[in-house]
Design a protein around this motif. Structure first.
Motif, mmCIF file in Angstrom:
data_model
loop_
_atom_site.group_PDB
_atom_site.id
_atom_site.type_symbol
_atom_site.label_atom_id
_atom_site.label_comp_id
_atom_site.label_asym_id
_atom_site.label_seq_id
_atom_site.Cartn_x
_atom_site.Cartn_y
_atom_site.Cartn_z
ATOM 1 N N TYR A 176 -3.153 1.557 -13.073
ATOM 2 C CA TYR A 176 -4.153 0.764 -13.731
ATOM 3 C C TYR A 176 -3.439 -0.643 -13.923
ATOM 4 O O TYR A 176 -4.115 -1.785 -13.794
ATOM 5 C CB TYR A 176 -4.467 1.395 -15.171
ATOM 6 N N ALA A 177 -2.309 -0.777 -14.273
ATOM 7 C CA ALA A 177 -1.657 -2.041 -14.575
ATOM 8 C C ALA A 177 -1.472 -2.978 -13.285
ATOM 9 O O ALA A 177 -1.747 -4.059 -13.546
ATOM 10 C CB ALA A 177 -0.138 -1.932 -15.059
ATOM 11 N N LEU A 178 -1.429 -2.398 -12.394
ATOM 12 C CA LEU A 178 -1.541 -3.111 -10.924
ATOM 13 C C LEU A 178 -2.785 -3.835 -10.720
ATOM 14 O O LEU A 178 -2.890 -5.099 -10.438
ATOM 15 C CB LEU A 178 -1.187 -2.302 -9.847
ATOM 16 N N PHE A 179 -3.814 -2.985 -11.228
ATOM 17 C CA PHE A 179 -5.250 -3.773 -11.123
ATOM 18 C C PHE A 179 -5.479 -4.552 -12.297
ATOM 19 O O PHE A 179 -6.273 -5.532 -11.970
ATOM 20 C CB PHE A 179 -6.373 -2.452 -10.907
ATOM 21 N N TYR A 215 -12.666 3.027 -12.044
ATOM 22 C CA TYR A 215 -12.097 1.799 -12.011
ATOM 23 C C TYR A 215 -11.613 1.142 -10.849
ATOM 24 O O TYR A 215 -12.097 0.101 -10.527
ATOM 25 C CB TYR A 215 -11.093 1.857 -13.027
ATOM 26 N N VAL A 216 -11.168 2.047 -9.978
ATOM 27 C CA VAL A 216 -10.402 1.345 -8.742
ATOM 28 C C VAL A 216 -11.532 1.227 -7.717
ATOM 29 O O VAL A 216 -11.531 0.284 -6.989
ATOM 30 C CB VAL A 216 -9.415 2.591 -8.252
ATOM 31 N N GLU A 217 -12.607 1.929 -7.792
ATOM 32 C CA GLU A 217 -13.668 1.634 -6.930
ATOM 33 C C GLU A 217 -14.460 0.495 -7.234
ATOM 34 O O GLU A 217 -14.817 -0.053 -6.211
ATOM 35 C CB GLU A 217 -14.697 2.781 -7.097
ATOM 36 N N GLY A 218 -14.239 -0.010 -8.196
ATOM 37 C CA GLY A 218 -15.053 -1.350 -8.654
ATOM 38 C C GLY A 218 -14.188 -2.687 -8.248
ATOM 39 O O GLY A 218 -14.651 -3.707 -8.256
ATOM 40 N N PHE A 219 -13.111 -2.391 -7.360
ATOM 41 C CA PHE A 219 -12.205 -3.451 -6.749
ATOM 42 C C PHE A 219 -12.643 -3.497 -5.363
ATOM 43 O O PHE A 219 -12.743 -2.537 -4.550
ATOM 44 C CB PHE A 219 -10.875 -3.440 -6.925
ATOM 45 N N ALA A 220 -12.568 -4.913 -4.801
ATOM 46 C CA ALA A 220 -12.736 -5.008 -3.315
ATOM 47 C C ALA A 220 -11.473 -4.462 -2.443
ATOM 48 O O ALA A 220 -11.699 -4.218 -1.326
ATOM 49 C CB ALA A 220 -13.167 -6.398 -3.045
ATOM 50 N N ARG A 221 -10.288 -4.616 -3.226
ATOM 51 C CA ARG A 221 -9.083 -4.520 -2.548
ATOM 52 C C ARG A 221 -8.035 -4.048 -3.411
ATOM 53 O O ARG A 221 -8.270 -4.308 -4.638
ATOM 54 C CB ARG A 221 -8.465 -5.567 -1.780
ATOM 55 N N VAL A 222 -6.786 -3.574 -3.027
ATOM 56 C CA VAL A 222 -5.893 -3.164 -3.833
ATOM 57 C C VAL A 222 -5.055 -4.617 -4.084
ATOM 58 O O VAL A 222 -4.585 -4.936 -2.980
ATOM 59 C CB VAL A 222 -4.912 -1.987 -3.367
ATOM 60 N N PRO A 223 -4.679 -4.813 -5.311
ATOM 61 C CA PRO A 223 -4.135 -6.114 -5.251
ATOM 62 C C PRO A 223 -2.393 -6.359 -5.159
ATOM 63 O O PRO A 223 -1.973 -7.276 -5.903
ATOM 64 C CB PRO A 223 -4.399 -6.758 -6.656
ATOM 65 N N LYS A 270 -9.842 0.912 0.230
ATOM 66 C CA LYS A 270 -9.550 -0.424 -0.127
ATOM 67 C C LYS A 270 -8.643 -1.340 0.508
ATOM 68 O O LYS A 270 -8.397 -2.398 0.213
ATOM 69 C CB LYS A 270 -9.060 -0.337 -1.451
ATOM 70 N N GLY A 271 -8.026 -0.843 1.830
ATOM 71 C CA GLY A 271 -7.662 -1.868 2.809
ATOM 72 C C GLY A 271 -5.923 -1.354 2.650
ATOM 73 O O GLY A 271 -5.245 -1.804 3.591
ATOM 74 N N LEU A 272 -5.457 -0.416 1.834
ATOM 75 C CA LEU A 272 -4.084 -0.023 2.037
ATOM 76 C C LEU A 272 -3.909 0.789 3.241
ATOM 77 O O LEU A 272 -4.435 1.859 3.232
ATOM 78 C CB LEU A 272 -3.306 0.472 0.686
ATOM 79 N N ARG A 273 -2.859 0.626 4.009
ATOM 80 C CA ARG A 273 -2.393 1.603 5.012
ATOM 81 C C ARG A 273 -1.126 1.750 4.879
ATOM 82 O O ARG A 273 -0.173 0.824 4.671
ATOM 83 C CB ARG A 273 -2.704 1.149 6.467
ATOM 84 N N PRO A 274 -0.550 3.010 5.090
ATOM 85 C CA PRO A 274 0.941 3.539 5.329
ATOM 86 C C PRO A 274 1.692 2.524 6.135
ATOM 87 O O PRO A 274 1.373 2.194 7.051
ATOM 88 C CB PRO A 274 0.885 4.886 5.820
ATOM 89 N N GLY A 275 2.846 1.698 5.513
ATOM 90 C CA GLY A 275 3.518 0.756 6.064
ATOM 91 C C GLY A 275 4.376 -0.075 4.855
ATOM 92 O O GLY A 275 4.765 0.719 3.905
ATOM 93 N N PRO A 276 4.552 -1.323 5.103
ATOM 94 C CA PRO A 276 5.125 -2.190 4.369
ATOM 95 C C PRO A 276 4.775 -2.348 2.944
ATOM 96 O O PRO A 276 5.289 -2.283 1.934
ATOM 97 C CB PRO A 276 5.486 -3.566 5.170
ATOM 98 N N ASP A 277 3.227 -1.878 2.693
ATOM 99 C CA ASP A 277 2.713 -2.276 1.541
ATOM 100 C C ASP A 277 2.167 -0.990 0.673
ATOM 101 O O ASP A 277 1.586 -1.025 -0.159
ATOM 102 C CB ASP A 277 1.333 -3.207 1.696
ATOM 103 N N TYR A 278 2.266 0.114 1.608
ATOM 104 C CA TYR A 278 1.941 1.392 1.008
ATOM 105 C C TYR A 278 2.837 2.562 1.239
ATOM 106 O O TYR A 278 2.854 2.801 2.962
ATOM 107 C CB TYR A 278 0.222 1.561 1.412
ATOM 108 N N ARG A 279 3.199 3.164 0.469
ATOM 109 C CA ARG A 279 3.903 4.418 0.927
ATOM 110 C C ARG A 279 3.260 5.635 0.026
ATOM 111 O O ARG A 279 3.312 5.559 -1.026
ATOM 112 C CB ARG A 279 5.272 4.714 0.587
#
Length: 292
Positions: free
Chosen positions: A177-180, A206-214, A250-259
């Protein structure tokens, strides 16, 4: 510019507001490794209560003027010292002492929970059993009171891309939640065995309401998660998998930005979180520039 000495190590350091950094207690029963400081009874204007704050400083902190990323972690009494822990510690200090050999170093701020208020402070959503959440005020405490003090007293890299938040169970919920909620402050979140069921699963809408993960996300879950709630291990896993799919949508894919990690032997306890911690920290902190 720092207005007071940044190296606060062997002697007490007291500011005009009463915050005093001292070495963490050691001796029989204590298991602190490396340099950990403690400030007692820090006031939260946002929550109307007090708690200690803990700060781990990396091994190279004394040897120059280098600045460091900062990881803010919840349930601070369970991070560094078995003596103060509830049912065991995460060994955050020992883990980072070892990771320093790989060039991975960071300041860690441990924020102890408020006991009976923990459930409410770690949820921004109302819960049928526990009432209104205090998550907004708790995050305001971190963003408005704790972070400015840490950036003032220690050699930090204060920008969002070097500022992370991490926790387990409800601490995982409030970290995501803090990240969003505060993308201007936090650039990555460690979401460990998250209790997404709390607050009528309000985190999903709450997460659904965002276009992307920030920002970047590390998230994990065990196959044997058993908590004090009535949520079964199977439902617990299903909730985290649902969030995994949502974050990917929301755009995250496993890799440098998501594990994303599923631990087949993982249970809902500090020893399993400690076991997964080295790889989690490698992901969150591994992109730091050692030349900074």
């Amino acid at each position: 510019m720092l207005t007071r000495p940044a190296q606060v190590l062997d002697e007490a350091h007291q500011a005009e507001d009463g915050i005093e950094w001292r070495p963490h207690p050691s001796g029989p029963g204590h298991t602190v490794v490396g340099k950990v400081l403690i400030a007692k009874n820090v006031v939260s204007p946002q929550l109307g209560n007090r708690r200690d704050l803990l700060v781990y400083l990396p091994p190279s902190y004394d040897s120059g003027e280098r600045r460091y990323p900062v990881l803010y972690m919840h349930d601070g009494q369970n991070l560094f010292d078995n003596y103060t822990s509830y049912v065991g510690e995460w060994h955050v200090d020992a883990t980072l002492e070892a990771l320093a050999e790989e060039g991975i170093e960071a300041i860690v701020v441990g924020i102890p929970n408020a006991g009976t208020e923990r459930l409410r402070e770690y949820s921004p959503f109302p819960d049928p059993e526990h009432g209104e959440g205090k998550g907004e005020a708790y995050l305001a405490f971190i963003v408005e009171t704790i972070k400015p003090r840490i950036d003032q007293d220690f050699r930090t890299l204060p920008a969002r891309e070097h500022t992370y938040v991490m926790g387990s169970s409800l601490g995982g919920l409030i970290s995501l939640y803090a990240l969003f909620r505060h993308p201007e402050v936090f650039g990555a979140a460690g979401v460990v065995s998250p209790a997404f069921w709390f607050g009528n699963r309000g985190i999903f809408d709450y997460v659904e309401g965002f276009a992307r993960v920030p920002g970047r996300v590390y998230m994990d879950v065990g196959f044997k998660e058993v908590t004090l709630s009535e949520v079964s291990s199977r439902r617990y896993l299903a909730d985290v998998r649902r969030m995994h799919r949502l974050l990917q949508h929301k755009g995250l894919r496993p890799g440098p930005d998501y594990r994303y990690v599923e631990d087949r032997q993982g249970k809902h306890n500090e020893s399993d979180w400690a076991r997964r911690l080295p790889d989690a920290l490698r992901f969150l902190l591994g992109r730091m520039d050692p030349s900074i």
